[in-house]
Scaffold this motif. Structure first.
Motif: not given
Ligand SMILES: NC(=O)c1ccc[n+]([C@@H]2O[C@H](COP(=O)([O-])OP(=O)(O)OC[C@H]3O[C@@H](n4cnc5c(N)ncnc54)[C@H](OP(=O)(O)O)[C@@H]3O)[C@@H](O)[C@H]2O)c1
Length: 323
Positions: A32, A37, A54
């Protein structure tokens, strides 16, 4: 094999719950931007290592492959980081922000001899083959139409509404409807049109996409961040219709005859969460020394990225990173 996860957000937790019970995978490292975290995530899901950046994770020689679970805006940067460190990559959908980024990543991966694939989980699931076999068997006769929708009320989610995070309904939800249409009606469509409603923040809030194939078939696809939907994929045939519940994680198929009577209910095979199929295929390809996964070859990721570029062009929707 030892997995490393980049970005400890929502879908990363789902992946951790998936690989936990998989004998083939060791829950190895989580990274993270915030070390605390990462530590909490690692403790919660039984990962051996927690990293506060990362870069540290990709520098760890014990990591066999990396799952990228960051926003769409950052997939390019993070995938590049992995490839440059020789790590195989499973990168969440949408693969990148646009086709140019995807092309660059694939070229780099080829140059470095690294396997990379898009984590569009529905492509790797057994439901894909089961649906196509039912269509080929003619269980609902001649099929000319499909509809698919994927809508969730996520318009309050920063990742979804911020242009700088490459938000919007298309890259998050529409990507599934497009993949559904291509997987089951094929790639040789001849026409694609759409309408869109943009949010005040400047991303697409809801899209309706129509596609036509030269043999007379068409698809109507809906994606929205404003409300909930049944997430059904429906095939309309000359002898009845078939409902896939749901296109984001198919668990069952219902077949109705022309009198609207349910004639067959088919449950999909038992699964952990459904995310395991893409992990298993990635590891299988790594063992074989393959550079791409057969369920989602690079050409298919490129096709979908180009379709989304073309739709955004029609909408005059440009991400800040593209200006
Ligand atoms: N396959 C599926 O069913 C599915 C479902 C939902 C999402 N997704 C995909 O998974 C990806 C992430 O989605 P999510 O819903 O997990 O998102 P999320 O809960 O917002 O998590 C994204 C993570 O990315 C990291 N990150 C790095 N740079 C960032 C920035 N500038 N702003 C915000 N976060 C940043 C953060 O982790 P750290 O703070 O730990 O660094 C954050 O917790 C997307 O590509 C989405 O389309 C796929």
């Amino acid at each position: 094999m030892r997995i490393g996860i980049i970005g400890c957000g929502g879908i990363a937790a789902m992946m951790a719950k998936t690989v936990g019970p998989m004998n083939e995978v060791t829950c190895y490292a989580a990274a993270s931007r915030d070390l605390e975290k990462a530590k909490t995530f690692a403790e919660t899901y039984g990962f051996e290592k927690a990293y506060g950046s990362y870069e540290e994770l990709v520098a760890d020689p014990a990591v066999d492959f990396v799952y990228i679970a960051t926003p769409h805006s950052h997939h390019f940067e993070h995938a590049k980081l992995c490839i440059e460190h020789g790590k195989a990559v499973l990168c969440e959908k949408a693969f990148t922000l646009n086709a140019a980024q995807a092309e660059e990543l694939f070229a780099l991966a080829e140059e470095k001899g690294v396997l990379i694939t898009e984590a569009i989980w529905t492509r790797y699931m057994p439901s894909r083959r089961i649906i196509n076999e039912l269509l080929e068997q003619g269980v609902i006769g001649e099929v000319r139409t499909l509809t698919a929708n994927l809508c969730y009320r996520i318009c309050q989610n920063e990742r979804i509404i911020r242009p700088e995070l490459a938000g919007g309904a298309l890259l998050d939800l529409g990507v599934y409807t497009l993949n559904f249409a291509l997987m089951h009606f094929g790639n040789d469509y001849s026409q694609m049109d759409s309408i869109v409603v943009m949010t005040e923040t400047g991303v697409d809030g809801q899209d309706c996409i129509t596609m036509k194939w030269d043999d007379g078939r068409f698809a109507v696809l809906n994606a929205s961040i404003y409300g909930e939907s049944d997430r059904h994929g429906v095939f309309y045939g000359s002898k009845g219709y078939m409902i896939v519940d749901n296109i984001n994680n198919p668990l069952a198929i219902d077949i109705y005859d022309a009198d609207h009577t349910l004639v067959r209910h088919i449950d999909m095979p038992e699964q952990i969460t459904g995310y395991e199929y893409q992990v298993l295929e990635l590891m299988d390809c790594m063992r074989k020394g393959a550079m791409e996964c057969p369920s989602m070859p690079h050409a298919e990721t490129m096709r979908v990225m180009r379709m989304m570029d073309s739709l955004r062009k029609d909408w005059q929707f440009v991400y800040p990173q593209e200006r």
